[in-house]
Design an enzyme around this catalytic site. Structure first.
Site, PDB file in Angstrom:
ATOM      1  N   ARG A  29      -3.694   6.849   0.567  1.00 42.51           N
ATOM      2  CA  ARG A  29      -4.200   8.071   1.190  1.00 42.51           C
ATOM      3  C   ARG A  29      -3.260   8.741   2.190  1.00 42.51           C
ATOM      4  O   ARG A  29      -3.493   9.879   2.579  1.00 42.51           O
ATOM      5  CB  ARG A  29      -5.546   7.777   1.862  1.00 42.51           C
ATOM      6  CG  ARG A  29      -6.675   7.762   0.855  1.00 42.51           C
ATOM      7  CD  ARG A  29      -7.970   7.302   1.477  1.00 42.51           C
ATOM      8  NE  ARG A  29      -7.904   5.876   1.770  1.00 42.51           N
ATOM      9  CZ  ARG A  29      -8.961   5.140   2.148  1.00 42.51           C
ATOM     10  NH1 ARG A  29     -10.127   5.699   2.308  1.00 42.51           N
ATOM     11  NH2 ARG A  29      -8.824   3.857   2.374  1.00 42.51           N
ATOM     12  N   ASP A  66      -6.593  -3.182  -7.615  1.00 38.96           N
ATOM     13  CA  ASP A  66      -7.192  -3.809  -6.444  1.00 38.96           C
ATOM     14  C   ASP A  66      -7.457  -5.277  -6.711  1.00 38.96           C
ATOM     15  O   ASP A  66      -7.725  -5.669  -7.843  1.00 38.96           O
ATOM     16  CB  ASP A  66      -8.499  -3.110  -6.056  1.00 38.96           C
ATOM     17  CG  ASP A  66      -8.908  -3.456  -4.631  1.00 38.96           C
ATOM     18  OD1 ASP A  66      -8.401  -2.808  -3.703  1.00 38.96           O
ATOM     19  OD2 ASP A  66      -9.689  -4.400  -4.447  1.00 38.96           O
ATOM     20  N   ARG A  71       0.816  -1.209   0.000  1.00 38.37           N
ATOM     21  CA  ARG A  71       0.000   0.000   0.000  1.00 38.37           C
ATOM     22  C   ARG A  71       0.857   1.270   0.000  1.00 38.37           C
ATOM     23  O   ARG A  71       0.514   2.254   0.647  1.00 38.37           O
ATOM     24  CB  ARG A  71      -0.937   0.033   1.209  1.00 38.37           C
ATOM     25  CG  ARG A  71      -2.114  -0.904   1.105  1.00 38.37           C
ATOM     26  CD  ARG A  71      -3.163  -0.356   0.132  1.00 38.37           C
ATOM     27  NE  ARG A  71      -4.279  -1.277   0.013  1.00 38.37           N
ATOM     28  CZ  ARG A  71      -5.409  -1.193   0.715  1.00 38.37           C
ATOM     29  NH1 ARG A  71      -5.581  -0.224   1.570  1.00 38.37           N
ATOM     30  NH2 ARG A  71      -6.342  -2.085   0.546  1.00 38.37           N
ATOM     31  N   TYR A  98     -14.646 -12.264  -0.098  1.00 37.76           N
ATOM     32  CA  TYR A  98     -15.381 -11.053  -0.497  1.00 37.76           C
ATOM     33  C   TYR A  98     -16.580 -11.407  -1.377  1.00 37.76           C
ATOM     34  O   TYR A  98     -17.649 -10.812  -1.249  1.00 37.76           O
ATOM     35  CB  TYR A  98     -14.466 -10.066  -1.224  1.00 37.76           C
ATOM     36  CG  TYR A  98     -13.541  -9.314  -0.294  1.00 37.76           C
ATOM     37  CD1 TYR A  98     -13.995  -8.223   0.444  1.00 37.76           C
ATOM     38  CD2 TYR A  98     -12.219  -9.690  -0.124  1.00 37.76           C
ATOM     39  CE1 TYR A  98     -13.158  -7.534   1.305  1.00 37.76           C
ATOM     40  CE2 TYR A  98     -11.375  -9.018   0.733  1.00 37.76           C
ATOM     41  CZ  TYR A  98     -11.843  -7.941   1.449  1.00 37.76           C
ATOM     42  OH  TYR A  98     -11.025  -7.266   2.308  1.00 37.76           O
ATOM     43  N   ARG A 122      -7.259  11.921  -5.591  1.00 40.20           N
ATOM     44  CA  ARG A 122      -8.430  11.182  -5.090  1.00 40.20           C
ATOM     45  C   ARG A 122      -9.619  12.107  -4.836  1.00 40.20           C
ATOM     46  O   ARG A 122     -10.769  11.686  -4.942  1.00 40.20           O
ATOM     47  CB  ARG A 122      -8.021  10.458  -3.798  1.00 40.20           C
ATOM     48  CG  ARG A 122      -9.085   9.633  -3.134  1.00 40.20           C
ATOM     49  CD  ARG A 122      -9.414   8.373  -3.905  1.00 40.20           C
ATOM     50  NE  ARG A 122     -10.302   7.543  -3.129  1.00 40.20           N
ATOM     51  CZ  ARG A 122     -11.612   7.740  -3.013  1.00 40.20           C
ATOM     52  NH1 ARG A 122     -12.177   8.729  -3.673  1.00 40.20           N
ATOM     53  NH2 ARG A 122     -12.357   6.948  -2.270  1.00 40.20           N
TER      54      ARG A 122
HETATM   55  O1  CP3 Z   1       0.028  -1.850  -2.354  1.00 43.95           O
HETATM   56  C1  CP3 Z   1      -0.264  -0.969  -3.189  1.00 43.95           C
HETATM   57  O2  CP3 Z   1       0.109   0.215  -3.068  1.00 43.95           O
HETATM   58  C2  CP3 Z   1      -0.978  -1.381  -4.463  1.00 43.95           C
HETATM   59  C3  CP3 Z   1      -2.368  -1.148  -4.517  1.00 43.95           C
HETATM   60  C4  CP3 Z   1      -3.338  -2.053  -3.752  1.00 43.95           C
HETATM   61  C5  CP3 Z   1      -4.607  -1.593  -3.356  1.00 43.95           C
HETATM   62  N1  CP3 Z   1      -5.316  -2.641  -2.858  1.00 43.95           N
HETATM   63  C6  CP3 Z   1      -5.072  -0.213  -3.506  1.00 43.95           C
HETATM   64  C7  CP3 Z   1      -6.201   0.239  -2.695  1.00 43.95           C
HETATM   65  C8  CP3 Z   1      -3.268  -3.390  -3.411  1.00 43.95           C
HETATM   66  C9  CP3 Z   1      -2.107  -4.345  -3.556  1.00 43.95           C
HETATM   67  C10 CP3 Z   1      -4.528  -3.752  -2.848  1.00 43.95           C
HETATM   68  C11 CP3 Z   1      -4.867  -5.117  -2.436  1.00 43.95           C
HETATM   69  C12 CP3 Z   1      -6.102  -5.331  -1.656  1.00 43.95           C
HETATM   70  N2  CP3 Z   1      -7.341  -4.790  -1.861  1.00 43.95           N
HETATM   71  C13 CP3 Z   1      -6.203  -6.253  -0.611  1.00 43.95           C
HETATM   72  C14 CP3 Z   1      -5.088  -7.132  -0.141  1.00 43.95           C
HETATM   73  C15 CP3 Z   1      -4.053  -6.367   0.591  1.00 43.95           C
HETATM   74  C16 CP3 Z   1      -4.428  -5.986   1.964  1.00 43.95           C
HETATM   75  O3  CP3 Z   1      -4.354  -4.785   2.268  1.00 43.95           O
HETATM   76  O4  CP3 Z   1      -4.750  -6.886   2.728  1.00 43.95           O
HETATM   77  C17 CP3 Z   1      -7.532  -6.217  -0.131  1.00 43.95           C
HETATM   78  C18 CP3 Z   1      -8.078  -7.016   1.014  1.00 43.95           C
HETATM   79  C19 CP3 Z   1      -8.241  -5.297  -0.951  1.00 43.95           C
HETATM   80  C20 CP3 Z   1      -9.697  -4.953  -0.879  1.00 43.95           C
HETATM   81  C21 CP3 Z   1      -9.828  -3.541  -0.509  1.00 43.95           C
HETATM   82  N3  CP3 Z   1      -9.600  -2.490  -1.363  1.00 43.95           N
HETATM   83  C22 CP3 Z   1     -10.142  -3.010   0.767  1.00 43.95           C
HETATM   84  C23 CP3 Z   1     -10.487  -3.821   1.992  1.00 43.95           C
HETATM   85  C24 CP3 Z   1     -10.074  -1.612   0.644  1.00 43.95           C
HETATM   86  C25 CP3 Z   1     -10.245  -0.602   1.736  1.00 43.95           C
HETATM   87  C26 CP3 Z   1     -11.510   0.150   1.635  1.00 43.95           C
HETATM   88  C27 CP3 Z   1     -11.377   1.466   2.349  1.00 43.95           C
HETATM   89  O5  CP3 Z   1     -12.405   2.173   2.359  1.00 43.95           O
HETATM   90  O6  CP3 Z   1     -10.316   1.776   2.898  1.00 43.95           O
HETATM   91  C28 CP3 Z   1      -9.744  -1.306  -0.685  1.00 43.95           C
HETATM   92  C29 CP3 Z   1      -9.573   0.032  -1.263  1.00 43.95           C
HETATM   93  C30 CP3 Z   1      -8.206   0.395  -1.706  1.00 43.95           C
HETATM   94  N4  CP3 Z   1      -7.357  -0.429  -2.400  1.00 43.95           N
HETATM   95  C31 CP3 Z   1      -7.571   1.654  -1.535  1.00 43.95           C
HETATM   96  C32 CP3 Z   1      -6.320   1.570  -2.172  1.00 43.95           C
HETATM   97  C33 CP3 Z   1      -5.289   2.651  -2.330  1.00 43.95           C
HETATM   98  C34 CP3 Z   1      -8.170   2.881  -0.874  1.00 43.95           C
HETATM   99  C35 CP3 Z   1      -8.872   3.636  -1.958  1.00 43.95           C
HETATM  100  C36 CP3 Z   1      -9.184   5.051  -1.595  1.00 43.95           C
HETATM  101  O7  CP3 Z   1     -10.278   5.270  -1.052  1.00 43.95           O
HETATM  102  O8  CP3 Z   1      -8.384   5.955  -1.901  1.00 43.95           O
END
Ligand code: CP3
Length: 339
Positions: free
Chosen positions: A25, A70, A21, A147, A34
């Site tokens: 943010r 994602d 990540r 999911y 964003r």
């Molecule tokens: O690592 C990185 O920088 C690459 C990008 C990346 C994202 N998601 C961007 C993201 C990666 C590798 C993921 C994987 C991901 N997505 C996982 C596995 C990794 C982990 O953290 O366990 C999971 C479980 C997801 C599913 C997911 N996507 C969730 C649970 C969320 C959070 C929702 C929230 O409201 O915070 C996301 C959203 C997400 N994925 C964001 C980012 C940058 C936040 C988006 C935003 O609102 O700006």
């Protein structure tokens, strides 16, 4: 390149470091984009996805870029509706809980239906110009299935575990569909230019060893084996895997990602001569500098200069993390491990 060499247990001039990540943010540059676009709009616009992938690379000395995307993007071409709801996270509809719902999931061509991901990969590779490698990724079958079945995040994985135990054949059919779609998606990422792959099994630690071995590992291994056949290094990442680390590591992957619940030296004793990625607790990035330094030194001491250490966190960077702390950690890792 340091990261790729460490994955293959080769000698490196300093321990490679990147952060799960690392785009997100906690960075003001990210929030500026964003504010004008939704998360899904950012993922599906190759120019934005590429730009955001590169933000942390410009800001600090990480040894790899990870594609901004994602693990749930493949839900849409498989036939589910995917939304990200503020305060709730991902929402998938309808939840996949019946034979009919599993049968309705489609196989798809990733180059066509997730072509925006492949375009983003090509843009990032061009911009990076070989300076550091680009990591592609996907979710592991269990985490993605959770999911699909729960319809969003879950604390107890109730529907997921119920399907696994009460309807093993339906579970297997769902896992096979997700595994095959994921393998094709990862192959397409490598064909587009991804130079390493990571499979995220973020929630696998919710399972017992028995459930993991019987109902999950065969499907994860199917994806990891397909990923490995592309020829790029493959990382298998999970959290809470300490109770079955030997089994989790017994996979076709090159690198095993571990979280902070297990010290790295203990992890190495249990899995032998393998590359390991990890494992600082992301919360420690909020510490004042003197204690933060200690935390980084502790991880490096547990790694003990072994070949095949990739410094990372045990899970993703948290939202309000001070960016300067993240940058300082990357610099310290390089400085203190230079050889
Ligand atoms: O690592 C990185 O920088 C690459 C990008 C990346 C994202 N998601 C961007 C993201 C990666 C590798 C993921 C994987 C991901 N997505 C996982 C596995 C990794 C982990 O953290 O366990 C999971 C479980 C997801 C599913 C997911 N996507 C969730 C649970 C969320 C959070 C929702 C929230 O409201 O915070 C996301 C959203 C997400 N994925 C964001 C980012 C940058 C936040 C988006 C935003 O609102 O700006």
């Amino acid at each position: 390149m340091r990261f790729l060499d460490a994955c293959r247990l080769k000698k490196v001039d300093a321990t490679p470091v990147w952060f799960m990540r690392q785009a997100g943010r906690y960075m003001p540059e990210y929030r500026a984009i964003r504010r004008k676009a939704s998360f899904l709009e950012m993922c599906t616009d190759p120019a934005i996805a590429a730009e955001v992938t590169l933000q942390p690379v410009r800001f600090m000395a990480v040894d790899a870029a990870i594609l901004y995307a994602d693990i749930l993007l493949l839900a849409r071409p498989m036939g589910l509706k995917l939304e990200f709801v503020k305060g709730e996270g991902p929402v998938l509809t309808p939840p996949v809980r019946s034979a009919k719902a599993v049968a309705a999931l489609r196989a798809f061509d990733p180059d066509v239906e997730l072509g925006f991901v492949m375009d983003a990969i090509r843009l990032v590779r061009r911009e990076l110009a070989g300076r550091i490698p680009l990591i592609g990724f996907a979710g592991a079958p269990f985490t993605v299935a959770s999911y699909f079945i729960e319809g969003g995040p879950s604390k107890d994985y109730r529907w997921t575990k119920l399907m696994m135990h009460a309807e093993p054949r339906l579970w297997a059919a769902l896992m096979a569909k997700i595994a095959d779609a994921t393998a094709a998606y990862l192959r397409a990422q490598v064909a587009a230019g991804a130079q390493a792959l990571q499979l995220f099994d973020s929630w696998v630690g919710a399972l017992s060893r028995e459930d993991y071995l019987r109902s999950v590992k065969p499907w994860s291994d199917r994806v990891l084996a397909a990923a490995r056949r592309t020829g790029v290094p493959v990382v298998t990442f999970g959290t809470g895997t300490a109770p079955f680390l030997e089994d989790f590591a017994d996979s076709p992957a090159d690198v095993v990602g571990v979280d902070w619940r297990l010290p790295l030296d203990a992890a190495w004793r249990r899995i032998g001569k393998r590359a390991i990625q990890g494992n600082m607790d992301p919360v420690l990035l909020f510490l004042p500098r003197p204690q933060l330094k200690k935390a980084v030194r502790a991880v490096l001491a547990e790694a003990g200069g072994r070949r095949g250490h990739v410094f990372n966190l045990g899970h993703g960077i948290l939202q309000e993390t001070p960016p300067d702390n993240v940058r300082a950690v990357a610099d310290w890792v390089h400085e203190w491990t230079a050889r």
